[in-house]
Design an enzyme around this catalytic site. Structure first.
Site, PDB file in Angstrom:
ATOM      1  N   GLU A   1      -3.003   8.073  -4.106  1.00 54.90           N
ATOM      2  CA  GLU A   1      -3.605   7.492  -5.493  1.00 54.90           C
ATOM      3  C   GLU A   1      -4.667   8.087  -5.895  1.00 54.90           C
ATOM      4  OE1 GLU A   1      -4.049   3.176  -5.388  1.00 54.90           O
ATOM      5  OE2 GLU A   1      -1.850   2.895  -4.899  1.00 54.90           O
TER       6      GLU A   1
ATOM      7  N   ARG B   1       0.908  -1.170   0.216  1.00 58.67           N
ATOM      8  CA  ARG B   1      -0.032  -0.113  -0.088  1.00 58.67           C
ATOM      9  C   ARG B   1       0.650   1.161  -0.075  1.00 58.67           C
ATOM     10  NH1 ARG B   1      -3.568  -2.523  -1.464  1.00 58.67           N
ATOM     11  NH2 ARG B   1      -5.784  -2.991  -0.833  1.00 58.67           N
TER      12      ARG B   1
ATOM     13  N   HIS C   1      -1.139   0.661  -9.901  1.00 59.49           N
ATOM     14  CA  HIS C   1      -1.686  -0.334  -9.066  1.00 59.49           C
ATOM     15  C   HIS C   1      -2.278  -1.326  -9.855  1.00 59.49           C
ATOM     16  CE1 HIS C   1      -3.584  -0.349  -4.778  1.00 59.49           C
ATOM     17  NE2 HIS C   1      -3.310  -1.842  -5.003  1.00 59.49           N
TER      18      HIS C   1
HETATM   19  C1  GLV Z   1      -5.270  -4.869  -4.085  1.00 52.06           C
HETATM   20  O1  GLV Z   1      -4.329  -3.965  -3.922  1.00 52.06           O
HETATM   21  C2  GLV Z   1      -5.680  -5.663  -3.133  1.00 52.06           C
HETATM   22  O2  GLV Z   1      -5.627  -5.157  -1.779  1.00 52.06           O
HETATM   23  O3  GLV Z   1      -6.591  -6.591  -3.452  1.00 52.06           O
END
Ligand code: GLV
Length: 326
Positions: free
Chosen positions: A267, A238, A285
């Protein structure tokens, strides 16, 4: 009467069909996130919501929708949801664990190799027509094989990354809040060290910790200072796990050699200066974004929502405490 469900963003049709069999569904097919105000409006009268990590489900959102019974996130991470508040309000929260581990571990390797070998800037040069032919001193990157890989967070994804390191015959260090069992360490060929040792000794540092208050800025200026000048930082966890401003400074001033990032602090915006840097591989991402895996995530979220609203325990209930209280 069928329960009412809001789907905040585009998901697979087959998942929508599953929900529609059991519920009255409104789905945002424009695939542009709702603003916080729109989200509040759209949630009115809904029993369940299938949401993405771009939707902030705060205590306020939950308070204004007391009829809500389940929040089904299409992601394994659920830092976009105030789980404590949901638990207090007896709202079930579900996620999509397990199905994306291998896909995310694969992509972590994609970032490691791209960042270490400078693939992105080489690609950019080639496409621009500026490459004039092979040269010994061109596009020099860093080897990955036989180097030291440092994994922060040996959960399911961290383990997948470790397994894949075998093929590169690497020394693999890891750090975690809880040490893995000896048998797991042996099977994976990993060595437990403290965070400082890992940062000092690794050629590649890869982050796989969940985002919690304690892991926010897990890597900041002091940690970047500990890393080798030739080291590469990888983040497919993250964004806020890394102090992105500090990382830009570190990359600009060559405290470390490069970075491969899939996630960002704010983001979809990168920190100022990040996209100007050549020594980075930057993805928007997409670590779990394979057809197969995203389909599984989408179907899992749908199944969680349907089960919860049918009075069954959802298979991937995050706040199990809620179950006994219902
Ligand atoms: C994607 O980033 C997730 O947490 O599934």
């Amino acid at each position: 009467m069928k329960p009412k469900v809001l789907v905040t963003r585009k998901i697979f049709d087959e998942s929508l069909e599953l929900v529609a069999k059991h519920c009255e569904v409104e789905s945002n097919q424009r695939d542009i996130p709702f603003s916080p105000k729109q989200l509040l409006q759209k949630l009115k009268g809904r029993d369940g919501v299938i949401c993405l990590l771009t939707d902030i489900i705060s205590d306020e959102v939950l308070a204004k929708n007391p009829q809500l019974k389940i929040v089904s996130n299409v992601a394994v991470g659920y830092n976009n949801i105030d789980v404590k508040a949901a638990t207090r309000r007896k709202v079930m929260v579900t996620n999509t664990p397990g199905v994306l581990d291998d896909t995310t571990a694969d992509f972590t390797w994609c970032l490691i190799l791209a960042a270490a070998r400078g693939l992105v800037s080489a690609d950019r040069t080639f496409r621009s027509g500026k490459w004039k032919g092979w040269g010994v001193m061109q596009f020099l990157g860093h080897d990955v094989h036989h180097k030291t890989l440092g994994i922060c967070g040996l959960g399911r994804i961290g383990k997948g990354v470790a397994r894949r390191a075998r093929g590169f015959e690497m020394r693999v260090l890891y750090t975690d809040a809880v040490r893995a069992q000896e048998a797991v360490e042996r099977e994976l060929g990993v060595t437990f060290v403290d965070k400082t040792t890992l940062l000092r000794e690794s050629d590649i540092v890869t982050l796989h910790v969940p985002l919690f208050p304690e892991t926010t800025h897990y890597i900041g200026a002091p940690e970047l200072r500990l890393m080798k000048k030739t080291a590469i930082l990888i983040n497919a966890s993250r964004g806020p796990v890394v102090d992105e401003k500090a990382l830009v400074k570190a990359l600009k001033e060559n405290w470390i050699a490069g970075a491969g990032l899939d996630v960002y602090e704010k983001e979809p915006k990168p920190a100022p200066g990040l996209t100007k840097l050549q020594n980075t591989a930057l993805a928007p991402h997409i670590a779990s974004a394979s057809y197969d895996t995203r389909r599984k995530m989408s179907n899992m979220a749908a199944a969680n929502c349907v089960a919860g609203l049918a009075g069954q325990r959802p298979p991937n209930l995050v706040n199990a405490e809620v179950w006994g209280q219902r």
